[in-house]
Design a protein around this motif. Structure first.
Motif, PDB file in Angstrom:
ATOM      1  N   ILE A  28       5.761  26.563 -16.129  1.00  0.00           N
ATOM      2  CA  ILE A  28       6.214  28.085 -16.415  1.00  0.00           C
ATOM      3  C   ILE A  28       4.931  28.754 -16.736  1.00  0.00           C
ATOM      4  N   TRP A  59       2.863  29.586 -13.708  1.00  0.00           N
ATOM      5  CA  TRP A  59       3.421  30.462 -12.951  1.00  0.00           C
ATOM      6  C   TRP A  59       3.071  31.916 -13.714  1.00  0.00           C
ATOM      7  N   SER A  60       3.472  32.089 -14.890  1.00  0.00           N
ATOM      8  CA  SER A  60       3.398  33.291 -15.670  1.00  0.00           C
ATOM      9  C   SER A  60       1.956  33.710 -15.592  1.00  0.00           C
ATOM     10  N   SER A 117       6.201  38.048 -14.268  1.00  0.00           N
ATOM     11  CA  SER A 117       7.782  37.779 -14.284  1.00  0.00           C
ATOM     12  C   SER A 117       8.394  38.044 -15.600  1.00  0.00           C
ATOM     13  N   THR A 128       9.272  34.403 -17.862  1.00  0.00           N
ATOM     14  CA  THR A 128       8.470  33.262 -18.141  1.00  0.00           C
ATOM     15  C   THR A 128       8.143  32.973 -19.686  1.00  0.00           C
TER      16      THR A 128
END
Length: 189
Positions: free
Chosen positions: A33, A36-37, A47, A50
Motif C-alpha cells: 500500500i 503504491w502510494s 490515490s 492509500t
C-alpha cells in the motif's frame, strides 16, 4: 478438570498461533500500500485511499498479532528484576499482572463494541443488546459511520477487526493465566 484446562489452553494457543502466523505477512500488505502510494504520488494522480488504508492495515496487523506476541513471550517487559527471578516467582508475578491486563482488555472490548455499534448506526447505551437484536432481527443497521477523509470509507470493518483482536487477546491472556496456575500447582505446561 485438568484435561479441560489443558484442552482450552491448547485450542486457544493453536488458534492464536495460526492467526498470528498468517497476520505476520500483513506487513507486506502494508508495504504494498505504501509503495503504491509513493508510485502514484510520483507518476500519477495521488490515490485518496492509500494513507487511510495503510492505517487500517497497520491496526489489523497490530491488533491481530497481539495475541501471538503474548503467546510467544515477545511482548515488552521491564526486565530489570524479572529476568533474575525463579520460575515460581515469575508465575506469581505474571498471574497478578495478567489479571490487570484482562480487566483492561475487558474495558477495551466493551468500548470497541460500543464504537462498532455506533458505526453501524446505533446511538443507544446498550451495545450488547443491539448486537443481540441484530442476530435475532429485532434491530437493524442505521446510518453507518464513515471516515471524514476524502475517501470516506465505512468504519465498521476495522472496528470489527478490533473487536476480534481484543477478544482473541483476552482469550490468550486467559490461557496464560491458566498456564501460570498450572505452573504454581507444579504441573508442566
Amino acid at each position: 478438570m485438568l484435561s479441560i484446562v489443558r484442552g482450552f489452553i491448547a485450542v486457544i494457543d493453536a488458534i492464536n498461533y495460526r492467526i498470528g502466523r498468517i497476520v505476520m505477512y500483513g506487513i507486506f500488505v502494508l508495504m504494498g500500500i505504501l509503495l503504491w502510494s509513493s508510485v502514484s504520488k510520483t507518476f500519477f494522480l495521488p490515490s485518496l485511499w492509500t494513507l487511510e488504508m495503510a492505517q487500517f492495515a497497520m491496526v489489523a496487523y497490530y491488533i491481530l498479532g497481539g495475541p501471538y506476541s503474548i503467546q510467544m513471550g515477545s511482548n515488552v517487559r521491564m526486565d530489570l528484576l524479572y529476568g533474575g527471578w525463579s520460575l515460581l516467582r515469575k508465575a506469581w508475578f505474571d498471574l497478578l499482572t495478567v489479571l490487570f491486563l484482562m480487566f483492561y482488555l475487558a474495558v477495551l472490548l466493551f468500548g470497541a463494541l460500543s464504537s462498532t455499534a455506533y458505526s453501524l448506526g446505533y446511538w443507544g447505551g446498550a451495545p450488547l443488546s443491539f448486537f443481540a437484536g441484530l442476530l435475532t432481527g429485532a434491530e437493524e443497521v442505521g446510518r453507518m459511520e464513515q471516515s471524514s477523509s476524502a475517501w470516506r470509507p465505512y468504519l465498521w470493518p476495522i472496528k470489527a477487526i478490533m473487536i476480534t483482536g481484543i477478544f482473541l487477546m483476552l482469550l490468550q491472556c486467559l490461557s496464560e493465566l491458566l498456564k501460570d496456575v498450572l505452573r504454581l500447582k507444579g504441573e508442566t505446561v
